[in-house]
Design a protein around this motif. Structure first.
Motif, PDB file in Angstrom:
ATOM      1  N   PHE A  76       0.820  -1.201   0.000  1.00 14.08           N
ATOM      2  CA  PHE A  76       0.000   0.000   0.000  1.00 14.08           C
ATOM      3  C   PHE A  76       0.858   1.257   0.000  1.00 14.08           C
ATOM      4  O   PHE A  76       1.958   1.270   0.545  1.00 14.08           O
ATOM      5  CB  PHE A  76      -0.896   0.043   1.245  1.00 14.08           C
ATOM      6  CG  PHE A  76      -1.983  -0.997   1.248  1.00 14.08           C
ATOM      7  CD1 PHE A  76      -2.911  -1.063   0.231  1.00 14.08           C
ATOM      8  CD2 PHE A  76      -2.078  -1.900   2.282  1.00 14.08           C
ATOM      9  CE1 PHE A  76      -3.919  -2.012   0.236  1.00 14.08           C
ATOM     10  CE2 PHE A  76      -3.077  -2.860   2.299  1.00 14.08           C
ATOM     11  CZ  PHE A  76      -3.996  -2.914   1.272  1.00 14.08           C
ATOM     12  N   ASP A  77       0.334   2.328  -0.609  1.00 16.19           N
ATOM     13  CA  ASP A  77       0.901   3.666  -0.426  1.00 16.19           C
ATOM     14  C   ASP A  77       0.291   4.214   0.850  1.00 16.19           C
ATOM     15  O   ASP A  77      -0.912   4.079   1.078  1.00 16.19           O
ATOM     16  CB  ASP A  77       0.557   4.568  -1.608  1.00 16.19           C
ATOM     17  CG  ASP A  77       1.331   4.202  -2.848  1.00 16.19           C
ATOM     18  OD1 ASP A  77       2.555   4.094  -2.751  1.00 16.19           O
ATOM     19  OD2 ASP A  77       0.723   4.021  -3.906  1.00 16.19           O
ATOM     20  N   VAL A  78       1.118   4.823   1.712  1.00 13.34           N
ATOM     21  CA  VAL A  78       0.623   5.268   3.013  1.00 13.34           C
ATOM     22  C   VAL A  78       0.491   6.785   3.050  1.00 13.34           C
ATOM     23  O   VAL A  78       1.220   7.517   2.386  1.00 13.34           O
ATOM     24  CB  VAL A  78       1.547   4.789   4.168  1.00 13.34           C
ATOM     25  CG1 VAL A  78       1.524   3.293   4.258  1.00 13.34           C
ATOM     26  CG2 VAL A  78       2.947   5.296   3.998  1.00 13.34           C
ATOM     27  N   ILE A  79      -0.484   7.232   3.844  1.00 15.51           N
ATOM     28  CA  ILE A  79      -0.679   8.661   4.094  1.00 15.51           C
ATOM     29  C   ILE A  79      -1.060   8.811   5.562  1.00 15.51           C
ATOM     30  O   ILE A  79      -1.738   7.955   6.127  1.00 15.51           O
ATOM     31  CB  ILE A  79      -1.752   9.257   3.156  1.00 15.51           C
ATOM     32  CG1 ILE A  79      -1.830  10.763   3.337  1.00 15.51           C
ATOM     33  CG2 ILE A  79      -3.086   8.600   3.342  1.00 15.51           C
ATOM     34  CD1 ILE A  79      -2.588  11.472   2.261  1.00 15.51           C
ATOM     35  N   ASN A  80      -0.592   9.869   6.187  1.00 15.14           N
ATOM     36  CA  ASN A  80      -0.856  10.110   7.604  1.00 15.14           C
ATOM     37  C   ASN A  80      -1.930  11.174   7.779  1.00 15.14           C
ATOM     38  O   ASN A  80      -2.207  11.963   6.864  1.00 15.14           O
ATOM     39  CB  ASN A  80       0.427  10.569   8.312  1.00 15.14           C
ATOM     40  CG  ASN A  80       1.329   9.403   8.622  1.00 15.14           C
ATOM     41  OD1 ASN A  80       0.960   8.513   9.362  1.00 15.14           O
ATOM     42  ND2 ASN A  80       2.509   9.410   8.037  1.00 15.14           N
ATOM     43  N   LEU A  81      -2.504  11.200   8.965  1.00 12.60           N
ATOM     44  CA  LEU A  81      -3.556  12.171   9.267  1.00 12.60           C
ATOM     45  C   LEU A  81      -3.045  13.608   9.183  1.00 12.60           C
ATOM     46  O   LEU A  81      -3.752  14.494   8.704  1.00 12.60           O
ATOM     47  CB  LEU A  81      -4.129  11.901  10.661  1.00 12.60           C
ATOM     48  CG  LEU A  81      -4.927  10.610  10.825  1.00 12.60           C
ATOM     49  CD1 LEU A  81      -5.321  10.426  12.274  1.00 12.60           C
ATOM     50  CD2 LEU A  81      -6.145  10.606   9.934  1.00 12.60           C
ATOM     51  N   ASP A  82      -1.804  13.851   9.622  1.00 16.42           N
ATOM     52  CA  ASP A  82      -1.288  15.221   9.576  1.00 16.42           C
ATOM     53  C   ASP A  82      -1.061  15.690   8.135  1.00 16.42           C
ATOM     54  O   ASP A  82      -1.153  16.891   7.852  1.00 16.42           O
ATOM     55  CB  ASP A  82      -0.012  15.356  10.402  1.00 16.42           C
ATOM     56  CG  ASP A  82       1.084  14.393   9.984  1.00 16.42           C
ATOM     57  OD1 ASP A  82       0.828  13.565   9.094  1.00 16.42           O
ATOM     58  OD2 ASP A  82       2.186  14.473  10.553  1.00 16.42           O
ATOM     59  N   GLN A  83      -0.796  14.768   7.197  1.00 16.49           N
ATOM     60  CA  GLN A  83      -0.666  15.150   5.795  1.00 16.49           C
ATOM     61  C   GLN A  83      -2.029  15.561   5.224  1.00 16.49           C
ATOM     62  O   GLN A  83      -2.115  16.523   4.453  1.00 16.49           O
ATOM     63  CB  GLN A  83      -0.085  13.985   4.978  1.00 16.49           C
ATOM     64  CG  GLN A  83       1.364  13.686   5.319  1.00 16.49           C
ATOM     65  CD  GLN A  83       1.856  12.443   4.621  1.00 16.49           C
ATOM     66  OE1 GLN A  83       1.253  11.385   4.740  1.00 16.49           O
ATOM     67  NE2 GLN A  83       2.942  12.578   3.892  1.00 16.49           N
ATOM     68  N   LEU A  97      -7.820   9.269  -6.352  1.00 17.97           N
ATOM     69  CA  LEU A  97      -7.763  10.302  -7.395  1.00 17.97           C
ATOM     70  C   LEU A  97      -7.296  11.648  -6.839  1.00 17.97           C
ATOM     71  O   LEU A  97      -6.417  12.311  -7.413  1.00 17.97           O
ATOM     72  CB  LEU A  97      -9.141  10.448  -8.055  1.00 17.97           C
ATOM     73  CG  LEU A  97      -9.197  11.343  -9.269  1.00 17.97           C
ATOM     74  CD1 LEU A  97      -8.380  10.738 -10.403  1.00 17.97           C
ATOM     75  CD2 LEU A  97     -10.629  11.540  -9.717  1.00 17.97           C
ATOM     76  N   SER A  98      -7.858  12.064  -5.691  1.00 21.49           N
ATOM     77  CA  SER A  98      -7.466  13.355  -5.110  1.00 21.49           C
ATOM     78  C   SER A  98      -6.026  13.330  -4.601  1.00 21.49           C
ATOM     79  O   SER A  98      -5.320  14.342  -4.651  1.00 21.49           O
ATOM     80  CB  SER A  98      -8.425  13.740  -3.985  1.00 21.49           C
ATOM     81  OG  SER A  98      -8.342  12.816  -2.934  1.00 21.49           O
ATOM     82  N   LEU A  99      -5.565  12.167  -4.119  1.00 23.78           N
ATOM     83  CA  LEU A  99      -4.178  12.050  -3.671  1.00 23.78           C
ATOM     84  C   LEU A  99      -3.212  12.088  -4.847  1.00 23.78           C
ATOM     85  O   LEU A  99      -2.105  12.617  -4.735  1.00 23.78           O
ATOM     86  CB  LEU A  99      -3.987  10.770  -2.866  1.00 23.78           C
ATOM     87  CG  LEU A  99      -4.639  10.749  -1.484  1.00 23.78           C
ATOM     88  CD1 LEU A  99      -4.608   9.359  -0.898  1.00 23.78           C
ATOM     89  CD2 LEU A  99      -3.981  11.736  -0.552  1.00 23.78           C
ATOM     90  N   ARG A 100      -3.624  11.539  -5.998  1.00 26.96           N
ATOM     91  CA  ARG A 100      -2.800  11.624  -7.209  1.00 26.96           C
ATOM     92  C   ARG A 100      -2.656  13.075  -7.670  1.00 26.96           C
ATOM     93  O   ARG A 100      -1.578  13.508  -8.067  1.00 26.96           O
ATOM     94  CB  ARG A 100      -3.430  10.812  -8.338  1.00 26.96           C
ATOM     95  CG  ARG A 100      -3.000   9.390  -8.349  1.00 26.96           C
ATOM     96  CD  ARG A 100      -3.457   8.686  -9.609  1.00 26.96           C
ATOM     97  NE  ARG A 100      -3.457   7.256  -9.410  1.00 26.96           N
ATOM     98  CZ  ARG A 100      -2.358   6.519  -9.411  1.00 26.96           C
ATOM     99  NH1 ARG A 100      -1.203   7.072  -9.617  1.00 26.96           N
ATOM    100  NH2 ARG A 100      -2.429   5.224  -9.211  1.00 26.96           N
ATOM    101  N   GLU A 101      -3.755  13.811  -7.641  1.00 24.97           N
ATOM    102  CA  GLU A 101      -3.722  15.212  -8.070  1.00 24.97           C
ATOM    103  C   GLU A 101      -2.780  16.045  -7.211  1.00 24.97           C
ATOM    104  O   GLU A 101      -2.155  16.980  -7.701  1.00 24.97           O
ATOM    105  CB  GLU A 101      -5.134  15.804  -8.007  1.00 24.97           C
ATOM    106  CG  GLU A 101      -6.063  15.272  -9.081  1.00 24.97           C
ATOM    107  CD  GLU A 101      -7.503  15.684  -8.849  1.00 24.97           C
ATOM    108  OE1 GLU A 101      -7.779  16.376  -7.836  1.00 24.97           O
ATOM    109  OE2 GLU A 101      -8.349  15.313  -9.675  1.00 24.97           O
TER     110      GLU A 101
END
Length: 150
Positions: A76-83, A97-101
């Protein structure tokens, strides 16, 4: 008193350079320590790891054992709450889609996992493939809607 001209490199001894081709009295004359003939005597020769000079290499004699699942894993690609807090606004949707943009994901992905580093105060809608326990707790406390996509 220490001055620049008294400083010495005390980390390791310096090994003197091997001077080859300086006559038979130097022990490195004529063939220069390379032996007589063969690939090792030629310039540009590199010994390959595991090469045994015509004999079947050991790694080819040994049987294959076991099974590795590495080539089938889903990473998985990970993302944190603070990001999410820093980049998204209230009412927006956080999905692939929104993370790609916004440049968080590029290329192929097996999905997005949300991790619980930081805090989230903005009311966003989250659509991800996996959520860590700490992120799930923080989202329920902040009353942020999230959905796990398959």
């Amino acid at each position: 008193m220490i001055t620049l001209n008294t400083l010495k490199d005390s980390t390791r001894k310096r090994k003197p350079r091997k001077r080859v081709g300086r006559g038979i009295g130097s022990k490195h004359g004529k063939t220069c320590g390379r032996g007589e003939k063969g690939a090792g005597a030629r310039s540009g020769y590199k010994r390959r790891l595991g090469k045994e000079g015509g004999q079947m290499p050991l790694f080819m004699k040994l049987p294959l054992r076991g099974f590795s699942n590495v080539q089938f894993r889903r990473q998985f690609d990970v993302i944190n709450l603070d990001q999410i807090e820093a980049v998204f606004k209230d009412g927006e949707t956080v999905d692939e889609l929104s993370l790609r943009e916004r440049g968080f994901i590029s290329g192929r992905t097996h999905g997005i996992k949300l991790l619980g580093n930081g805090n989230l105060t903005k009311k966003v809608k989250i659509h991800v493939h996996a959520i860590s326990e700490s992120a799930r707790e923080k989202l329920t406390q902040a009353k942020v809607s999230f959905e796990i996509v398959k």
